[in-house]
Scaffold this active site. Structure first.
Site, PDB file in Angstrom:
ATOM      1  N   CYS A 179      -2.054  -2.356   7.881  1.00  0.00           N
ATOM      2  CA  CYS A 179      -2.064  -3.294   6.746  1.00  0.00           C
ATOM      3  C   CYS A 179      -0.865  -4.233   6.728  1.00  0.00           C
ATOM      4  CB  CYS A 179      -2.179  -2.515   5.443  1.00  0.00           C
ATOM      5  SG  CYS A 179      -3.812  -1.754   5.268  1.00  0.00           S
ATOM      6  N   LYS A 212      -7.667  -4.621   4.969  1.00  0.00           N
ATOM      7  CA  LYS A 212      -6.331  -4.313   5.479  1.00  0.00           C
ATOM      8  C   LYS A 212      -5.351  -5.431   5.122  1.00  0.00           C
ATOM      9  CE  LYS A 212      -8.094  -0.629   7.285  1.00  0.00           C
ATOM     10  NZ  LYS A 212      -8.119   0.551   6.371  1.00  0.00           N
ATOM     11  N   ASP A 271       0.790  -1.246   0.000  1.00  0.00           N
ATOM     12  CA  ASP A 271       0.000   0.000   0.000  1.00  0.00           C
ATOM     13  C   ASP A 271       0.819   1.293   0.000  1.00  0.00           C
ATOM     14  OD1 ASP A 271      -1.930  -1.910   0.218  1.00  0.00           O
ATOM     15  OD2 ASP A 271      -2.779  -1.199   2.106  1.00  0.00           O
ATOM     16  N   LYS A 318      -6.723  -4.849  -3.027  1.00  0.00           N
ATOM     17  CA  LYS A 318      -7.374  -5.468  -1.862  1.00  0.00           C
ATOM     18  C   LYS A 318      -8.384  -4.506  -1.237  1.00  0.00           C
ATOM     19  CE  LYS A 318      -3.568  -4.259   1.319  1.00  0.00           C
ATOM     20  NZ  LYS A 318      -4.294  -3.462   2.307  1.00  0.00           N
ATOM     21  N   GLU A 325      -4.671  -0.721  -1.339  1.00  0.00           N
ATOM     22  CA  GLU A 325      -5.967  -0.780  -0.667  1.00  0.00           C
ATOM     23  C   GLU A 325      -6.940   0.116  -1.419  1.00  0.00           C
ATOM     24  OE1 GLU A 325      -5.993   0.162   3.535  1.00  0.00           O
ATOM     25  OE2 GLU A 325      -8.186   0.197   3.610  1.00  0.00           O
TER      26      GLU A 325
HETATM   27  N1  TIU Z   1      -2.577   0.433   4.289  1.00  0.00           N
HETATM   28  C1  TIU Z   1      -3.038   0.699   5.511  1.00  0.00           C
HETATM   29  O1  TIU Z   1      -2.396   0.490   6.522  1.00  0.00           O
HETATM   30  N2  TIU Z   1      -4.302   1.298   5.565  1.00  0.00           N
HETATM   31  C2  TIU Z   1      -4.700   2.129   6.578  1.00  0.00           C
HETATM   32  O2  TIU Z   1      -5.829   2.602   6.573  1.00  0.00           O
HETATM   33  N3  TIU Z   1      -3.784   2.421   7.521  1.00  0.00           N
HETATM   34  C3  TIU Z   1      -3.890   3.318   8.539  1.00  0.00           C
HETATM   35  O3  TIU Z   1      -2.986   3.345   9.378  1.00  0.00           O
HETATM   36  N4  TIU Z   1      -4.923   4.148   8.587  1.00  0.00           N
END
Ligand code: TIU
Length: 231
Positions: A172, A142, A34, A139, A82
């Site tokens: 994630c 998470k 991500d 995806k 994500e």
């Molecule tokens: N990729 C990921 O960790 N998505 C999140 O929303 N992370 C946060 O820490 N918000």
């Protein structure tokens, strides 16, 4: 036996917590989680939520160096993002409503609709752009295994070890490592290549992975991996 064959068949020890990780190149993939504009760039979703994106941006350069060395070594690299369908049919109402912020997933922000596939903010940052042939896993959650074809791709490629980097450490990255661990993968997480908006969560999340004899996996750093895979 030639040197090349001997090298391919030999595991290389990487200094790690709680003990050395035995990297088998033919069985390993780099999984970059991500590294998207919405999380890392000023004006994106992460900053809109009140987060300090510089905590994540420090991971860009080490990831670039690692990815370059990984590609040079001819090893498998994969990327995740994500995000959701433009019609948001795969977005659970509970996820959309969580946080009660002014802006939420699917709304139009400065980089297009937030965390929607095909929008500029959903894209991976240019510094770490995937190359042709490197799988990109979209995806909705998470974890990178939930509702994706990641496990099938790894199984079909003979992968049983994952070097995991990306953001965020306790969200994630952690979810993905836990999912991978339960599916039988050995995970090596690199402390300088993962980042969180919250430094204390980052530090604790890394400790949690290596605690109890490596309950979820191993923790090391990118310089040690680069040294191990560089001829
Ligand atoms: N990729 C990921 O960790 N998505 C999140 O929303 N992370 C946060 O820490 N918000």
């Amino acid at each position: 036996m030639t040197g090349a064959i001997a090298r391919k068949d030999t595991a290389v020890a990487i200094a790690a917590q709680p003990y050395p990780f035995m990297l088998r190149r033919e069985a390993a993939a780099l999984l970059i989680i991500d590294m998207q504009r919405d999380f890392l760039e000023p004006g994106g979703f992460g900053e809109m939520l009140g987060n300090d994106v510089s905590q994540l941006r420090r991971t860009i350069e080490p990831n670039q160096k690692l990815l370059a060395a990984w590609r040079t070594a001819g090893l498998m690299a994969m990327h995740t993002r994500e995000g959701h369908r433009p019609d948001l049919a795969d977005l659970p109402p509970a996820k959309k409503e969580r946080g009660k912020g002014a802006m939420t997933i699917g709304d139009r922000g400065p980089m297009g609709r937030i965390l929607v596939r095909g929008e500029p903010g959903h894209d991976i940052i240019s510094e770490l752009a995937p190359r042709d042939g490197e799988p990109v896993i979209d995806k909705p959650g998470k974890g990178a295994f939930f509702a994706t074809d990641l496990h099938a791709i790894l199984q079909n490629s003979g992968v049983s070890q994952l070097v995991v980097t990306g953001v965020t450490t306790e969200v994630c990255v952690h979810t993905t490592v836990r999912e991978a661990n339960d599916r039988g993968y050995e995970c090596l997480v690199l402390d300088d290549c993962v980042g969180s908006y919250f430094p204390d969560f980052h530090a604790t999340a890394l400790k949690m992975i290596a605690a109890q004899g490596g309950i979820f996996g191993w923790v090391s750093s990118s310089d040690k991996v680069i040294e191990a895979i560089t001829e």
